[in-house]
Design a protein around this motif. Structure first.
Motif, PDB file in Angstrom:
ATOM      1  N   GLU A  82      17.829 -23.294  26.499  1.00 21.28           N
ATOM      2  CA  GLU A  82      17.758 -22.113  27.349  1.00 21.28           C
ATOM      3  C   GLU A  82      18.584 -22.364  28.607  1.00 21.28           C
ATOM      4  OE1 GLU A  82      16.455 -19.244  26.751  1.00 21.28           O
ATOM      5  OE2 GLU A  82      15.541 -19.755  24.820  1.00 21.28           O
ATOM      6  N   ALA A  83      19.143 -21.312  29.160  1.00 18.91           N
ATOM      7  CA  ALA A  83      19.964 -21.460  30.362  1.00 18.91           C
ATOM      8  C   ALA A  83      19.770 -20.258  31.267  1.00 18.91           C
ATOM      9  CB  ALA A  83      21.437 -21.589  29.984  1.00 18.91           C
ATOM     10  N   SER A  84      19.830 -20.506  32.543  1.00 16.77           N
ATOM     11  CA  SER A  84      19.760 -19.423  33.526  1.00 16.77           C
ATOM     12  C   SER A  84      20.937 -19.585  34.468  1.00 16.77           C
ATOM     13  CB  SER A  84      18.440 -19.480  34.303  1.00 16.77           C
ATOM     14  OG  SER A  84      18.304 -20.721  34.984  1.00 16.77           O
ATOM     15  N   GLY A  85      21.157 -18.607  35.307  1.00 15.49           N
ATOM     16  CA  GLY A  85      22.301 -18.702  36.198  1.00 15.49           C
ATOM     17  C   GLY A  85      23.572 -18.319  35.473  1.00 15.49           C
ATOM     18  N   SER A  86      24.701 -18.627  36.091  1.00 20.99           N
ATOM     19  CA  SER A  86      25.993 -18.263  35.513  1.00 20.99           C
ATOM     20  C   SER A  86      27.067 -19.210  36.017  1.00 20.99           C
ATOM     21  CB  SER A  86      26.347 -16.828  35.891  1.00 20.99           C
ATOM     22  OG  SER A  86      27.689 -16.530  35.550  1.00 20.99           O
ATOM     23  N   LEU A  87      28.126 -19.365  35.207  1.00 20.90           N
ATOM     24  CA  LEU A  87      29.253 -20.193  35.617  1.00 20.90           C
ATOM     25  C   LEU A  87      30.301 -19.357  36.349  1.00 20.90           C
ATOM     26  CD1 LEU A  87      29.734 -22.489  32.477  1.00 20.90           C
ATOM     27  CD2 LEU A  87      28.323 -22.848  34.508  1.00 20.90           C
ATOM     28  N   GLY A  88      29.973 -18.095  36.596  1.00 20.16           N
ATOM     29  CA  GLY A  88      30.854 -17.249  37.391  1.00 20.16           C
ATOM     30  C   GLY A  88      32.090 -16.751  36.677  1.00 20.16           C
ATOM     31  N   ILE A  89      32.067 -16.729  35.349  1.00 14.76           N
ATOM     32  CA  ILE A  89      33.221 -16.239  34.592  1.00 14.76           C
ATOM     33  C   ILE A  89      32.740 -15.651  33.279  1.00 14.76           C
ATOM     34  CG2 ILE A  89      33.580 -18.513  33.524  1.00 14.76           C
ATOM     35  CD1 ILE A  89      36.569 -17.915  33.427  1.00 14.76           C
TER      36      ILE A  89
END
Length: 228
Positions: A82-89
């Motif tokens: 699972e992952a949250s947040g973003s790498l901004g792209i």
């Protein structure tokens, strides 16, 4: 022995027929024996060569299958954490930048674009490198990326390092060269050094890069450093 041209009796030691003058070397028992020996030798060499090639191809294919199985067992779509947040792209923009890199083209690698509403992806980038990750289905942004690899040759090792370096470049295109060098250096990649020594976690702005060696191979992950 008999001359095949005139059927006259010819001495085994003769090279020509005393009656018709034709060469009878091919009828000489010693010549026949030498020719048979040469023939069997050639057949033996061909057989050994065929067996060697077949064995080599078989071993190579088996090695690739085993490597693929190992990589596949490390990461599948179902195993992506699972992952949250973003790498901004956006993922597809990241893929476009990655695939347009000249070093990636030279290595003949290609990341795949996301399908519509796809939130989890996973595929083989090469025979020994498996890529997987998560995408925010609402925004299409890349949330995390994992690279699982088990290099079986120097060429595959170069492809792994290329993948890591170009990933950093694609995330920071405005300062691609410097960021790539910094990420590789901080992770522990050194010229002439061992890949096993590259085991570290670093943060570049809000993105965390981590490289770890395991019994099954190597794992490189990229995630949002601010995400829980």
């Amino acid at each position: 022995m008999k001359c095949k041209y005139c059927n006259a009796d010819v001495s085994p030691a003769a090279t020509t027929c005393p009656k018709c003058g034709h060469s009878v070397m091919e009828l000489n028992p010693e010549t026949i024996a030498k020719r048979k020996k040469k023939k069997y030798l050639i057949i033996g060499i061909i057989a050994i060569t065929f067996i060697f090639i077949a064995s080599t191809i078989g071993i190579t294919m088996m090695h690739q299958e085993q490597m693929s199985d190992q990589i596949e067992s490390i990461a599948t779509k179902e195993d992506v954490p699972e992952a949250s947040g973003s790498l901004g792209i956006k993922y597809n923009l990241f893929v476009e930048r990655f695939n347009e890199n000249r070093n990636v083209k030279k290595a003949q690698m290609e990341m795949k674009p996301a399908k519509k509403n796809e939130s989890v992806f996973g595929y083989d980038l090469t025979s020994s490198i498996h890529v997987s990750g998560r995408i925010d289905p609402k925004t299409g942004e890349l949330q995390m990326l994992s690279v699982f690899a088990k290099p079986g040759s120097q060429e595959e090792l170069v492809k792994l390092v290329t993948t890591i370096g170009v990933t950093a470049e694609s995330l920071f295109p405005s300062d691609a060269n410097n960021v790539r060098k910094k990420v590789l250096s901080d992770l522990g990649f050194k010229k002439g050094g061992s890949l096993k020594d590259a085991n570290n976690s670093i943060t570049q702005e809000n993105i965390r890069f981590q490289f770890t060696g395991t019994e099954s191979g190597y794992i490189f992950t990229v995630s949002d450093a601010n995400a829980e």
